[in-house]
Design an enzyme around this catalytic site. Structure first.
Site, PDB file in Angstrom:
ATOM      1  N   LYS A  78       0.777  -1.283   0.012  1.00  0.00           N
ATOM      2  CA  LYS A  78      -0.082   0.098   0.078  1.00  0.00           C
ATOM      3  C   LYS A  78       0.885   1.463   0.021  1.00  0.00           C
ATOM      4  O   LYS A  78       1.850   1.340   0.717  1.00  0.00           O
ATOM      5  CB  LYS A  78      -0.724   0.051   1.211  1.00  0.00           C
ATOM      6  N   SER A 153      -9.801   1.866   2.409  1.00  0.00           N
ATOM      7  CA  SER A 153      -8.840   2.562   1.827  1.00  0.00           C
ATOM      8  C   SER A 153      -7.682   1.456   1.007  1.00  0.00           C
ATOM      9  O   SER A 153      -7.242   2.130   0.025  1.00  0.00           O
ATOM     10  CB  SER A 153      -8.232   3.600   2.381  1.00  0.00           C
ATOM     11  N   SER A 177     -10.102  -0.611   6.591  1.00  0.00           N
ATOM     12  CA  SER A 177      -9.507  -0.495   5.331  1.00  0.00           C
ATOM     13  C   SER A 177      -8.691  -1.809   4.718  1.00  0.00           C
ATOM     14  O   SER A 177      -8.356  -1.815   3.489  1.00  0.00           O
ATOM     15  CB  SER A 177      -8.579   0.554   5.441  1.00  0.00           C
TER      16      SER A 177
HETATM   17  N1  GLN Z   1     -13.658   3.819   5.788  1.00  0.00           N
HETATM   18  C1  GLN Z   1     -12.921   4.314   6.811  1.00  0.00           C
HETATM   19  C2  GLN Z   1     -12.628   5.795   6.895  1.00  0.00           C
HETATM   20  O1  GLN Z   1     -12.889   6.218   5.745  1.00  0.00           O
HETATM   21  C3  GLN Z   1     -11.804   3.332   7.310  1.00  0.00           C
HETATM   22  C4  GLN Z   1     -10.455   3.955   6.736  1.00  0.00           C
HETATM   23  C5  GLN Z   1      -9.235   3.084   7.054  1.00  0.00           C
HETATM   24  O2  GLN Z   1      -9.175   1.872   7.581  1.00  0.00           O
HETATM   25  N2  GLN Z   1      -8.053   3.502   7.096  1.00  0.00           N
HETATM   26  O3  GLN Z   1     -12.069   6.099   7.797  1.00  0.00           O
END
Ligand code: GLN
Length: 471
Positions: A78, A153, A177
């Site tokens: 990532k 994400s 994410s």
């Molecule tokens: N979807 C969640 C957010 O927008 C989780 C993001 C994440 O785990 N980095 O905060």
């Protein structure tokens, strides 16, 4: 021809030992697949220029008789995890052309294991989002239906694994994410116990919630990677060696917080799929027990107060002086405004504003302090329930992958995190397992089955996961 679809880390390690394949063969096969599919899927932002050299190095170690199962395994990373000398940018314009100056702890560990890093994957900017639509470099598409999102994400990492563009990948999970994109792309995703994997070299989003974890095709592969990356690190004071608080054997009891799983907004066929997964566990000898976790549904509200608060503080370091982009204004203050205004995308700016607001002196007590109190209550609720069950089952996401652009209203996207954030609030581990498909507009879309465990009991999640998935 190497059949990438059927390949797992375990199988590939055996193939290397029996000389059925060389690391270069396998890496070439992945590079060819990436060349074919990545222009459409946009899973990778960059393929590293030294992949072939890494493959040759790994081959030497295999030829010398080294036994590690991760030697020569192609892995995607990532874009918020630092590799020394490689570009890394959290899919943000503010970090365009930024180069990592050291290896993240997990990278250091995987380098020792002999992993081949294929490239860096697309993500929501600074990991803020659940669809990879917030990337400054375009959306990542779902291999099961390119009109749909990959999840986020860590969408690029999940597509790399689900679309056979890598054998495994690293993601980060602040509120889901790793698990949610894994579920959208038919992969296994593990969010480890908070602190069990060092955050050194991970670009911070919400420091009390963030954790790096693996995405892979099987539970066995996921476990192999987790075992390789976990452990205490002197550069992260919250990291630990994962000692169990109590040595309790798994009794094969899975708890279901019914007041939560029966909420509105979950697609009927996803609910049906969840019930079928529970039935499957039952047929495998597990007891399914209803548990009461009345505070759990507040996790989402708590998350969307604490996370932006931490985001606003963490992103203050991007001031146009220390890292990446610099836009000139007439004085220093204007430099800040211009750099941050142009460098951060809309969602990053939104969260910085919300975070600054909930931390401001007039509102701190009403929002931030209250959220911390509820967080503690949620943690206690988990502790109590884990005295009677080994794992808690939840759907990973209330829907399968949605259409690109469908959730342009940020609140509707936040609501989709309902089942994942509680694990981060409590710091407990969670795994998303591929659980079959539901149909949308003639396409079969993957659905995930999520299990949460007690602190440091990834071992129980792996055992349940292997029972569920068979590998
Ligand atoms: N979807 C969640 C957010 O927008 C989780 C993001 C994440 O785990 N980095 O905060």
């Amino acid at each position: 021809m190497i059949d990438l679809k059927q390949l797992t880390i375990k199988k590939l390690a055996d193939m290397y030992r029996s000389k059925e394949a060389t690391v270069s063969d396998v890496v070439d096969a992945y590079l060819a697949e990436i060349e074919k599919k990545n222009p459409e899927l946009n899973a990778y932002l960059e393929i590293y220029d030294d992949v072939k050299a890494q493959a040759e190095e790994a081959q030497k170690r295999i030829d010398a008789g080294e036994s590690g199962e991760l030697i020569g395994i192609p892995v995607a990373v990532k874009d918020n995890i630092l590799i020394k000398g490689k570009r890394v940018g959290s899919a943000s314009k503010i970090l365009e052309n930024y180069v990592g100056s050291y290896d993240a702890f997990v990278i250091e560990k995987l380098k020792k294991e002999g992993v081949v890093f294929l490239g860096r994957t697309n993500m929501d900017e600074f990991a803020m989002g659940g669809s990879t639509e917030n990337s400054a470099y375009g959306v990542t598409k779902n291999p099961h239906d390119v009109a749909r999102v990959a999840g986020g994400s860590s969408g690029g990492s999940a597509v790399a694994v689900g679309g056979d563009l890598a054998l495994a990948a690293l993601g980060s999970d602040t509120g889901g994410s790793i698990r949610q994109p894994a579920s959208f792309c038919n992969a296994v995703g593990l969010k480890p116990t908070y602190g069990s994997v060092s955050r050194s070299g991970l670009m911070a989003m919400g420091s009390s919630l963030d954790v790096i974890g693996p995405i892979a095709k099987t539970v066995t592969d996921t476990e192999l990677l987790f075992t390789a990356i976990k452990g205490k690190d002197s550069l992260d004071s919250t990291s630990h060696d994962g000692a169990w608080s109590e040595k309790r054997e798994s009794k094969k009891v899975i708890g279901v917080p019914r007041d939560f799983t029966n909420i509105e907004g979950i697609d009927p066929d996803v609910k049906e799929n969840f019930e079928q997964s529970l039935e499957k566990m039952k047929s495998l000898g597990y007891e399914i027990r209803d548990v009461s976790m009345p505070t759990m549904p507040l996790s989402l509200a708590v998350y969307y107060i604490l996370m932006p608060a931490e985001v606003s503080s963490n992103l203050s370091r991007f001031d146009g002086v220390k890292y990446g982009l610099h836009v000139d204004g007439k004085d220093l203050i204007e430099d800040y405004f211009k750099t941050r205004g142009e460098g951060f995308g809309k969602e990053a700016r939104r969260r910085i504003l919300v975070g600054t607001y909930v931390l401001s002196s007039g509102y701190y007590d009403a929002y931030y302090r209250k959220a911390v109190m509820v967080r503690n209550k949620i943690k206690k609720e988990f502790e109590a329930v884990f005295k009677e069950v080994d794992a808690i089952a939840l759907p990973t996401s209330p829907t399968p992958a949605f259409n690109i652009g469908e959730k342009s209203d940020p609140l509707s996207l936040y609501l989709a995190d309902i089942f994942t954030v509680s694990a981060n609030i409590a710091g407990v581990p969670g795994i998303s397992l591929p659980a079959g498909f539901v149909e949308r507009e003639g396409k079969e879309l993957p659905v995930g089955f999520q299990l949460l465990g007690s602190h440091n009991r990834e071992d129980i999640l792996f055992a349940c996961g292997k029972d569920f998935l068979g590998e």
